[in-house]
Design an enzyme around this catalytic site. Structure first.
Site, PDB file in Angstrom:
ATOM      1  N   LYS A  82      46.828  36.631  42.805  1.00  0.00           N
ATOM      2  CA  LYS A  82      47.090  35.198  42.795  1.00  0.00           C
ATOM      3  C   LYS A  82      47.301  34.644  41.385  1.00  0.00           C
ATOM      4  O   LYS A  82      46.911  35.236  40.384  1.00  0.00           O
ATOM      5  CB  LYS A  82      45.982  34.453  43.535  1.00  0.00           C
ATOM      6  CG  LYS A  82      46.052  34.706  45.039  1.00  0.00           C
ATOM      7  CD  LYS A  82      45.195  33.773  45.855  1.00  0.00           C
ATOM      8  CE  LYS A  82      45.477  33.981  47.353  1.00  0.00           C
ATOM      9  NZ  LYS A  82      44.685  33.084  48.200  1.00  0.00           N
ATOM     10  N   ARG A 132      40.976  40.896  51.295  1.00  0.00           N
ATOM     11  CA  ARG A 132      42.382  40.932  51.708  1.00  0.00           C
ATOM     12  C   ARG A 132      43.216  41.271  50.470  1.00  0.00           C
ATOM     13  O   ARG A 132      43.244  40.483  49.517  1.00  0.00           O
ATOM     14  CB  ARG A 132      42.783  39.579  52.301  1.00  0.00           C
ATOM     15  CG  ARG A 132      44.196  39.503  52.841  1.00  0.00           C
ATOM     16  CD  ARG A 132      44.440  38.135  53.470  1.00  0.00           C
ATOM     17  NE  ARG A 132      45.794  38.018  54.009  1.00  0.00           N
ATOM     18  CZ  ARG A 132      46.850  37.623  53.304  1.00  0.00           C
ATOM     19  NH1 ARG A 132      46.709  37.307  52.020  1.00  0.00           N
ATOM     20  NH2 ARG A 132      48.048  37.543  53.875  1.00  0.00           N
TER      21      ARG A 132
END
Length: 269
Positions: A204, A244
């Protein structure tokens, strides 16, 4: 949880797996690398992403889910739409991963209730085009916990068994980098709510900003893997149920090393 985006516009791998055969092969690779579940998504939720209609989403995910189900791969469907979740479950998925926590589609609770499957409720305040302006908190940890518990209450009021529910703090969704770090630092608070917790920091933007070069340019997506590994190990050490990730093989290896040390859950600060 291995990430498989069958979209043209996801931030890390958009366009790489829009071909059904390529997507199925990558899903198999994730499973062979050690993913306990492969998370299939047919709509990008990156900041600023435009929405697609339900029919497009279904057409992207169902052929891939069907192919992977035939090979015995456990899967979750990453969607905010009840109709897409229903189609995905019918095709062979066994978990609903709802980044809206049920807010985007009130019918999702009925799908989860009737299927009796795990339902991941992520903290969410609005769709991709709106979420940046919603990243306003006085105490992000407390507010995320309160808002997630409200989603749990709504789900159980709709007949969902509490044992089906998994929580996700929603890093990057209506969160600044500072909010993400605060939630990572106090993940134990979310774990102590008593539900399994999924943690998703993989590649991210906030990791890229942390690792920015001398000129302030964020580290590109393809050079955030090591930082992702660190977040995953720390999350599991703090009590997370799952992580994840895009790079399953490296994560499996890193967690094997952590487990071999016999390290306990991280002490609370």
């Amino acid at each position: 949880m291995g990430i498989l985006n069958v979209t043209p516009d996801s931030f890390s791998d958009g366009g790489r797996y829009t071909d059904v055969d390529a997507a199925i092969e990558h899903g198999m690779d994730l499973y062979r690398a050690g993913a306990d579940i492969v998370d299939i998504g047919g709509e990008s939720t990156r900041p600023g992403a435009a929405r697609v209609d339900a029919a497009t989403e279904v057409s992207r995910v169902v052929p891939v889910i069907s192919g992977l189900a035939a090979a015995g791969v456990p899967m979750s469907i990453d969607t905010t739409r009840a109709a897409v979740a229903s189609a995905a479950l019918a095709a062979g998925a066994s978990v609903i991963n709802d980044v809206s926590g049920g807010l985007a589609d009130p019918a999702m609770a009925g799908v989860a209730r009737d299927a009796g499957c795990p339902w991941i409720l992520m903290h969410w305040r609005g769709h991709s085009r709106d979420m940046a302006q919603l990243a306003v908190y006085r105490d992000v940890v407390a507010e995320v916990c309160t808002e997630l518990l409200a989603r749990v209450e709504n789900a159980t009021a709709g007949g969902v068994d509490p044992g089906q529910i998994i929580l996700d703090p929603g890093l990057g969704f209506a969160k600044t980098a500072e909010h993400n770090w605060a939630l990572s630092r106090r993940l134990d608070v979310l774990v102590d709510l008593g539900f399994p917790v999924l943690f998703g920091a993989s590649l991210k933007t906030y990791l890229g900003r942390l690792l920015a070069g001398p000129d302030g340019t964020p580290r590109p997506v393809d050079r955030r893997a090591d930082a992702t590994l660190a977040t995953s190990v720390l999350a599991v050490a703090a009590g997370a149920w799952g992580v994840r990730v895009h790079d399953v093989a490296a994560t499996v290896d890193a967690l094997a090393v952590w487990r071999a040390t016999g390290s306990p859950r991280l002490a609370k600060p």
